[in-house]
Design an enzyme around this catalytic site. Structure first.
Site, PDB file in Angstrom:
ATOM      1  NE  ARG A   1      -2.635  -1.054   3.536  1.00 49.96           N
ATOM      2  CZ  ARG A   1      -2.601  -2.217   4.185  1.00 49.96           C
ATOM      3  NH1 ARG A   1      -3.044  -3.313   3.595  1.00 49.96           N
ATOM      4  NH2 ARG A   1      -2.149  -2.288   5.429  1.00 49.96           N
TER       5      ARG A   1
ATOM      6  CE  LYS B   1     -12.782  11.626   1.093  1.00 48.41           C
ATOM      7  NZ  LYS B   1     -12.640  10.597   0.043  1.00 48.41           N
TER       8      LYS B   1
ATOM      9  CD  GLU C   1     -16.247  12.623  -1.293  1.00 47.84           C
ATOM     10  OE1 GLU C   1     -15.251  12.619  -0.557  1.00 47.84           O
ATOM     11  OE2 GLU C   1     -16.384  11.839  -2.235  1.00 47.84           O
TER      12      GLU C   1
ATOM     13  CE  LYS D   1     -13.703  13.878  -3.698  1.00 49.22           C
ATOM     14  NZ  LYS D   1     -12.366  13.342  -3.491  1.00 49.22           N
TER      15      LYS D   1
HETATM   16  P1  13P Z   1     -13.625   8.745  -6.817  1.00 51.21           P
HETATM   17  O1  13P Z   1     -13.166   9.858  -7.699  1.00 51.21           O
HETATM   18  O2  13P Z   1     -13.038   7.414  -7.155  1.00 51.21           O
HETATM   19  O3  13P Z   1     -15.117   8.728  -6.645  1.00 51.21           O
HETATM   20  O4  13P Z   1     -13.006   9.035  -5.392  1.00 51.21           O
HETATM   21  C1  13P Z   1     -13.096  10.299  -4.868  1.00 51.21           C
HETATM   22  C2  13P Z   1     -13.224  10.217  -3.417  1.00 51.21           C
HETATM   23  O5  13P Z   1     -12.475  10.855  -2.720  1.00 51.21           O
HETATM   24  C3  13P Z   1     -14.303   9.378  -2.853  1.00 51.21           C
HETATM   25  O6  13P Z   1     -14.451   9.683  -1.494  1.00 51.21           O
END
Ligand code: 13P
Length: 339
Positions: free
Chosen positions: A52, A142, A183, A225
């Protein structure tokens, strides 16, 4: 939204502007240990801590990444890991001209009282974790809330629970000197049309902005987001980039304050080419905020496939990432000047 102007927030405003207003996007490399392990296994790579780490090292050390990427979102494990040269990731990112970010939610869990919906957890102990993350060098964070479209979903209860947690998280981030990426993701799963995704996304954003306002989150010091407004992945009638862009900006414009730092879209499982075409079309629609990308899969999937855990193929993985970053950054409008 009510703005709480303090001296502390002015540097957050600068960081938020760097993230989304500099003509670059954000690389989301923050998959949890479980999700990352599954993706590695699918690519034929043993899902060890070292693999990872090696994969994330491949991504962030891609030459000239900062030309198209302003910041990289990491997960807790990576933020504490060291590159093979001994530097911890956040310090290496700083030196590479990339803002270090950290995913701080602990994932979606079943929401009591709902018909199979989820709420994102991670508020317990969050303030202490944010203080530690800031100490380790994280400049932004985030938190992702998940919204599903179904016959009876989303419920008002799930929309509110998700928005309320996002607002508490965002407020804690700004108090800790960290820019929150907020998000709310309406999933693409299902056969719904774009015309169903639009009102659901609008309701999610309205609920969110209400909660952010009550929590006195400064919009100029945060990044939204969201999902693009698109048809479900199994809907036979997929929307064109122009339809996607028009519907998306209309929904965002009705809900968001003009002084929001900017919007960085997730890719949500869109094919990389489609995500780029939609991002390009979005630049053509007038909007008061910068519109950029914060893609995960749409940037890194080809890199993982090219690498497949083989040290001799690191350059191929990095070339695949550089190509997609370059393509997405190239469609962005020129950097906005600070308001
Ligand atoms: P994706 O662009 O693969 O949807 O991932 C963005 C992300 O941060 C999901 O939490």
């Amino acid at each position: 939204m009510t703005t709480v102007a303090t001296t502390a927030t002015s540097s957050l405003v600068d960081i938020a502007h760097d993230l989304v207003g500099s003509g670059r996007g954000i690389l989301a490399a923050d998959e949890s240990i479980g999700t990352m392990s599954t993706r590695l296994e699918k690519a034929g790579v043993e899902p060890t801590e070292t693999n990872r780490r090696d994969y994330r090292e491949l991504l962030v050390t891609t030459a000239d990444l900062r030309e198209g990427v302003s910041g990289v979102i990491l997960c807790d494990e990576t933020l504490r890991q060291r590159l093979s040269d001994g530097r911890i990731f956040p310090h290496a990112l700083d030196e590479l001209g990339l803002l270090p970010g950290i995913k701080v939610d602990t994932g979606a869990r079943p929401l009591a009282g709902s018909a199979g919906e989820t709420v994102t957890e991670g508020l317990d102990g969050l303030d202490a974790r944010l203080a530690e993350y800031a100490e380790l060098g994280a400049r932004f964070a985030k938190w992702r809330a998940v919204i599903t479209i179904g016959d009876r979903t989303p419920s008002r209860w799930a929309l509110w629970a998700g928005a309320h947690s996002l607002a508490r998280y965002a407020r804690s981030c700004q108090d800790a000197g960290i820019v929150p990426i907020v998000e709310p993701e309406v999933l693409m799963d299902g056969d719904h049309t774009i015309w169903r995704c639009a009102p659901v996304t609008a309701a999610a954003l309205r609920t969110l902005v209400d909660e952010l306002t009550v929590a006195c989150v400064d919009p100029a010091a945060m990044v939204l987001k969201p999902n693009m407004v698109v048809a479900g992945s199994t809907c036979p009638q997929q929307a064109s980039p122009r339809e996607t862009a028009t519907a998306t900006v209309e929904v965002l414009g009705a809900a968001l304050p003009d002084d929001l730092a900017g919007v960085a879209f997730l890719s949500g499982g869109q094919d990389p080419d489609v995500a780029t075409a939609n991002l390009a079309a979005l630049q053509e629609v007038p909007a008061p905020w910068p519109l950029t990308f914060s893609f995960g899969r749409a940037l890194v999937s080809p890199a993982l496939q090219a690498w497949r855990g083989d040290p001799r193929r690191v350059v191929d993985g990095q070339a695949a990432l550089a190509r997609l970053v370059g393509r997405n950054a190239a469609v962005l409008r020129t950097p906005s000047r600070r308001r």
